[in-house]
Design an enzyme around this catalytic site. Structure first.
Site, PDB file in Angstrom:
ATOM      1  CD  GLU A   1      -2.690   1.219   2.555  1.00  0.00           C
ATOM      2  OE1 GLU A   1      -3.723   1.915   2.549  1.00  0.00           O
ATOM      3  OE2 GLU A   1      -2.320   0.546   3.538  1.00  0.00           O
TER       4      GLU A   1
ATOM      5  CE  LYS B   1      -7.271   1.718   3.374  1.00  0.00           C
ATOM      6  NZ  LYS B   1      -6.019   2.172   4.031  1.00  0.00           N
TER       7      LYS B   1
ATOM      8  CB  CYS C   1      -4.792  -1.370   3.793  1.00  0.00           C
ATOM      9  SG  CYS C   1      -4.001  -1.360   5.441  1.00  0.00           S
TER      10      CYS C   1
END
Length: 393
Positions: free
Chosen positions: A119, A196, A233
């Protein structure tokens, strides 16, 4: 919490357990044993010279009469930042590009078809500071920024799909920032991007100071080597996030992360493996390494003293298969490349065996979730009816 000097769970088990006990513990912790890949000698030599760990494993699948094996090799990269966070932005980016280029060359030697970086790989994970400058200067265009152009060259040179998670500057929409993964085809063309979906507000993870939840849904990319998705994540904590990538056809879901030991290390071995089992797909969890110190102190909102670092990024990258087996992890304290050979036929084989997609009852959950998100929703809680309760005596 274990410090950076503690290398890995695997090393600890191998050091202290007798062979028979070790085999049983690994059977329970890792499922069906993976095969060690015979990696090229020149790749192992190059990794040693460049000071990063290189490990290789393979998952098998049953032989079929009507389908040939669908073999693909993925490479997961975990790394620390090579320069201090106080160094000029351009120098930090250049140093990271150089480090990644060296690792990608070794991945190519190992026959990797799809490589994924961690990430926000081209910058420090500075979102804990809540400062805008200089950290927002690392943001780039997903379509034609410096890092995307760099990855396009890598992809074309090595005939390799590249998954490149960056801090995106969306110039078409007012220059807003996003936490984005760019997917680049092995031809060198940008296939697209994903963002994300879930943004943490946990401890020092102050990411919503910089960007908000993604707005691109759950895209799956049909590459030459299989259908891939990227669950960035914090999204790994949300089962429905994994589910939607699976519903859209993902065979491999990457989870590029930046997470620290005190917060999540006990969860790390469980979540991606759980997702692989529940969704009949391969999952690839990768995390950065090391401790990043920032020039100015910041606080966590927990009454503790101000500090200069977010915590220790514990690496431990691994791959999990749809049958619940998984590779050993990379170390907690060293840059590394994990090469894993997958047979995508295993996805359908396990789907046929466990039938989670057939028995999933999506229509029932869709109906109940549609009700649950309404402002006037009343939870379906059954309580004892005192009027009808039998009297005593």
């Amino acid at each position: 919490m274990a410090g950076p000097e503690w290398q890995s769970l695997e090393q600890c088990l191998e050091k202290h357990l007798p062979p028979d006990d070790l085999a049983q513990v690994k059977r329970i912790l890792y499922g069906k044993q993976t095969r060690n890949l015979d990696l090229p000698r020149e790749a192992l030599k190059a990794a040693s010279e460049r000071n990063f760990e290189l490990k290789g494993y393979a998952f098998g699948a049953a032989k079929e009469q009507q389908r040939c094996p669908q073999i693909v090799r993925v490479g997961l990269v975990q790394n620390r930042i090579p320069l201090p966070t106080s160094a000029p932005v351009a120098e930090q980016v250049s140093a990271l590009h150089k480090s990644i280029e060296e690792i990608a060359e070794v991945a190519a030697m190992c026959g990797v078809n799809i490589i994924c970086f961690q990430e926000a790989w081209n910058m420090p994970f500075a979102f804990c500071t809540r400062e805008k400058l200089p950290w927002t200067e690392f943001a780039e265009s997903a379509e034609d920024g410096l890092t995307t152009r760099f990855c396009q060259k890598l992809a074309k040179k090595h005939n390799m799909v590249v998954v490149s998670p960056i801090l995106e500057r969306d110039r078409e929409h007012g220059g807003v920032l996003w936490n984005t993964a760019v997917v680049i085809s092995n031809s060198g063309l940008v296939m697209g991007k994903t963002r994300k979906n879930h943004i943490p507000r946990v401890g020092d993870f102050n990411e919503s100071t910089y960007y908000m939840e993604g707005n691109l849904g759950h895209p799956v990319f049909q590459t030459q080597f299989g259908r891939i998705a990227v669950n960035i994540c914090y999204g790994r904590h949300h089962p429905l996030n994994w589910l939607m990538y699976s519903i859209n056809g993902a065979e491999i879901i990457f989870n590029p992360s930046a997470t620290i030991g005190e917060l999540s290390e006990s969860l790390w071995p469980i979540e991606a493996r759980n997702a692989a089992i529940a969704n009949h797909c391969f999952t690839c969890a990768l995390n950065r390494v090391g401790q990043e110190h920032f020039p100015n102190e910041f606080t966590s909102g927990d009454g503790k003293k101000a500090h200069h670092d977010l915590g220790y990024f514990y690496g431990s990258s691994y791959v999990a298969a749809p049958d619940g087996s998984r590779t050993p992890g990379l170390s907690r304290n060293q840059d590394g490349l994990l090469v894993t050979e997958l047979n995508l036929n295993l996805c359908q084989q396990i789907n046929d065996f466990w039938t989670f997609k057939m028995t999933g009852r999506l229509e029932m959950y869709a109906r109940e979730l549609a009700e649950a998100v309404k402002p006037n929703y009343s939870p379906n809680i059954v309580k004892e009816d005192l009027v009808l309760a039998p009297s005593s005596g």
